[in-house]
Structures are given as C-alpha cells and as structure tokens.
Design an enzyme around this catalytic site. Structure first.
Site, PDB file in Angstrom:
ATOM      1  N   ARG A  54       0.799  -1.221   0.000  1.00  0.00           N
ATOM      2  CA  ARG A  54       0.000   0.000   0.000  1.00  0.00           C
ATOM      3  C   ARG A  54       0.834   1.275   0.000  1.00  0.00           C
ATOM      4  NH1 ARG A  54      -2.629  -3.980   1.462  1.00  0.00           N
ATOM      5  NH2 ARG A  54      -0.652  -4.460   2.449  1.00  0.00           N
ATOM      6  N   THR A  55       1.806   1.358   0.872  1.00  0.00           N
ATOM      7  CA  THR A  55       2.519   2.630   1.026  1.00  0.00           C
ATOM      8  C   THR A  55       3.290   2.959  -0.259  1.00  0.00           C
ATOM      9  OG1 THR A  55       2.721   2.084   3.363  1.00  0.00           O
ATOM     10  CG2 THR A  55       4.040   3.924   2.564  1.00  0.00           C
ATOM     11  N   LYS A  83      26.372  -3.205  -1.605  1.00  0.00           N
ATOM     12  CA  LYS A  83      27.844  -3.116  -1.605  1.00  0.00           C
ATOM     13  C   LYS A  83      28.346  -2.428  -0.331  1.00  0.00           C
ATOM     14  CE  LYS A  83      27.479  -2.343  -6.548  1.00  0.00           C
ATOM     15  NZ  LYS A  83      27.448  -1.220  -7.497  1.00  0.00           N
ATOM     16  N   ARG A 104      11.215   3.932   3.511  1.00  0.00           N
ATOM     17  CA  ARG A 104      10.848   2.945   4.545  1.00  0.00           C
ATOM     18  C   ARG A 104      12.105   2.168   4.912  1.00  0.00           C
ATOM     19  NH1 ARG A 104       5.766  -1.135   4.526  1.00  0.00           N
ATOM     20  NH2 ARG A 104       4.824   0.841   5.131  1.00  0.00           N
ATOM     21  N   HIS A 132       4.730   5.709  11.590  1.00  0.00           N
ATOM     22  CA  HIS A 132       4.286   5.571  10.189  1.00  0.00           C
ATOM     23  C   HIS A 132       3.350   6.756   9.911  1.00  0.00           C
ATOM     24  CE1 HIS A 132       3.186   3.987   6.404  1.00  0.00           C
ATOM     25  NE2 HIS A 132       2.873   2.756   6.730  1.00  0.00           N
TER      26      HIS A 132
HETATM   27  N1   CP Z   1      -0.307   0.018   5.729  1.00  0.00           N
HETATM   28  C1   CP Z   1       0.905  -0.284   5.226  1.00  0.00           C
HETATM   29  O1   CP Z   1       1.925   0.306   5.586  1.00  0.00           O
HETATM   30  O2   CP Z   1       0.906  -1.273   4.266  1.00  0.00           O
HETATM   31  P1   CP Z   1       2.188  -1.750   3.476  1.00  0.00           P
HETATM   32  O3   CP Z   1       3.130  -2.378   4.456  1.00  0.00           O
HETATM   33  O4   CP Z   1       1.673  -2.726   2.439  1.00  0.00           O
HETATM   34  O5   CP Z   1       2.810  -0.531   2.843  1.00  0.00           O
END
Ligand code: CP
Length: 307
Positions: A54-55, A83, A104, A132
């Site tokens: 999703r993100t 590396k 991320r 998040h």
């Molecule tokens: N909600 C969320 O962060 O989903 P993903 O881990 O799929 O990005």
C-alpha cells in the site's frame, strides 16, 4: 508553510498543518482533473528497504496522478546498499536526482537520520516498530470522512500495540484532539511501549484504558482499529505462534458493537478480521487504503510547495 519540510513523526506538523493536508486531499477527491499536472517535471524517489504494497504503490500512484514521475527501489538488493553504501551517501546521491523522497526502513530512526543529509524533503514511510506518519494521515482522513469529525471519539486499538508503528503514530496524532478516549486491547506481551503510555497519554491527561478482552469493550467503541501481529518483529517464532491469533474479529463479536462503529485496519491483514466482515457496512478498510493515495497526493503537493 509546509514547503521543503520533512515528515518523520506525526507531531512534526501542527494540527492546523495536518488539517490543511486533509482539506487538500478532500479537494483532490472532489476535483481530480484539476490536479493532474500539478507536479509536471517533479520526481519522487521511493527508497524501500522493507517490503510494502500500500505505502509504496500509493506513493507512486499519487505522484503519477499529479503528473510527476517516480524512480526508486522496492528492496535494497538491487542498489549499492548491497555493496555496503551508507544511508548518508545513498541519500545525498538520490537527493541530487529527485525533488522528494519517501523512505521505509526496518531500523527505527533511519528516516530521521536520512533527513540530516537530504537537500530535499524526506517522508518517513515507516521505520521499524516506531512511526508511520503517512498511514496516520490516511487514518485521519478516513476517520474524518466516515465520522465527519476528529474529536469526541472513543477509539479502540486492538492487536499488536507494542510493535505496531501505525498504532503509535495514530495515538500521537489523535491525542491532540478534544474528547478523544483510547481503549487499548492487547495481550500483556503486546501492550503499547512505555514512552507512549507515559509521555503521550498519562503526562498529557489523555483518558485511556488497557484491557485484554475485546468483547468487554466492543459496545463502547466509535472506531475499532484492528492490527496484525507482526511476525517480522518477533525474535522468537514460538512467541509469534502463541500470540498471532489473539484476536479474530468475526460476525459474533461484531453483534456486540454499535451500529455506527467504523472498523479500520492499516493492512496487510492476516487472520485478525474474518473475510465475512468485509461486506458489513461498518468495514471501512478498503475505503481507507484508497484515501491513502489521495492524502499522499496532498502531502507531496504541500511539501513541494505546488499547492
Ligand atoms: N499500511 C501499510 O503500511 O501497508 P504496506 O506495508 O503494504 O505498505
């Protein structure tokens, strides 16, 4: 003024700034054609050191729907990270090519560290079990759309509250609104971290209770935020297996809830919401993931200073 800022923690932005992003997201939802060239010539870099559906997809779709382009990696194995390249060198490099970065990383604090070396805005797309903030923007927009308000709500958060970064970020953000009460439902081993309990809730006088059984509090909730027990955060597989099915929301449990309960989940889901619930009008999680794209469109536009 949000232009040029980083988003690492939900509290980096004031309530007014967060609301300006939500308002722009609502404007985008209602007038999508007006925004399709807003980011012409702009490039988003997506640096995903940890898996995502999703993100990453919603960030990429957001930039493309604004007329911009996207480069990046979905896993670091295809980059010079393999590396031994450091975060500062990777960030200085990518920031020379793009206008904004979504990152991320499995290590808590990595996006903040990256922000010290970046000449362009860094957006924390999830750092370990920590924060998040763009999921929080997604959750705030969803709550605003389904409830019509962000204040005077009883919010139940259920499942893995220890490692659940979406939970930590949502508590931080929602604790700033009036009349919000939290009901924290988890096994003892997966309770919220002490810094959330003390610094975010107790010290600020925010009402909350901690409980193990969902059934005992179901009828009091306006929002039920379900979460997955996250296998990837456990050191010991036996503990994961013991705790993974602690909560399964099914029709019988939902019979105890208010008619206007709203069920949210950041996804991915494993077992914690039975598929039979998907057709219930109280299930808002598929709308929620769509709102994630619109709110990321608004965030990108604000940090780039084009809206
Ligand atoms: N909600 C969320 O962060 O989903 P993903 O881990 O799929 O990005």
């Amino acid at each position: 003024m949000l232009k040029g800022r980083h988003l690492i923690d939900p509290k980096d932005f004031s309530i007014e700034e967060l609301e300006s992003i939500l308002e722009l997201a609502e404007e985008i939802i209602n007038n999508q054609g007006d925004f399709k060239n807003l980011c012409d010539e702009k490039i988003l870099g997506t640096l995903f050191y940890e898996p995502s559906t999703r993100t990453r997809f919603s960030f990429e779709a957001a930039m493309i729907r604004l007329g911009g382009r996207v480069i990046g990696f979905a896993e670091p194995g295809s980059s010079s990270v393999m590396k031994g390249e450091s975060i500062p060198d990777t960030i200085r490099t990518v920031a020379s090519y793009v206008d904004i970065i979504a990152m991320r990383h499995p290590k808590e604090g990595a996006p903040k560290y990256a922000s010290y070396y970046s000449s362009v805005p860094i957006i924390n797309a999830g750092d370990g079990g920590h924060q998040h903030p763009t999921q929080t923007l997604t959750d705030l927009l969803t709550i605003k759309e389904v409830k019509g308000r962000l204040s005077n709500l009883t919010i139940g958060l259920c499942g893995d509250l220890k490692f659940g970064r979406t939970v930590h970020s949502l508590i931080k953000a929602m604790s700033r609104y009036e009349g919000v009460k939290f009901v924290l439902i988890s096994p003892n081993e997966l309770q919220i971290p002490e810094y959330i309990r003390t610094e975010v809730l107790t010290n600020k006088g925010i009402p909350f209770m901690e409980i193990e059984r969902l059934e005992e509090v179901m009828d009091s909730l306006d929002i039920l935020y379900m979460t997955r027990v996250q296998k990837e955060r456990f050191f010991n597989e036996a503990d994961y297996i013991r705790l993974k099915d602690s909560y399964i929301l099914d029709r019988d449990k939902l019979k105890l809830a208010k008619d206007d309960l709203s069920i949210l989940h950041p996804f991915p889901r494993v077992n914690e919401i039975s598929y039979e619930i998907d057709e219930d009008p109280r299930a808002c999680y598929f709308d929620q993931l769509k709102y994630g794209m619109y709110v990321r469109m608004a965030l990108i536009a604000k940090l780039l200073g084009v809206a």
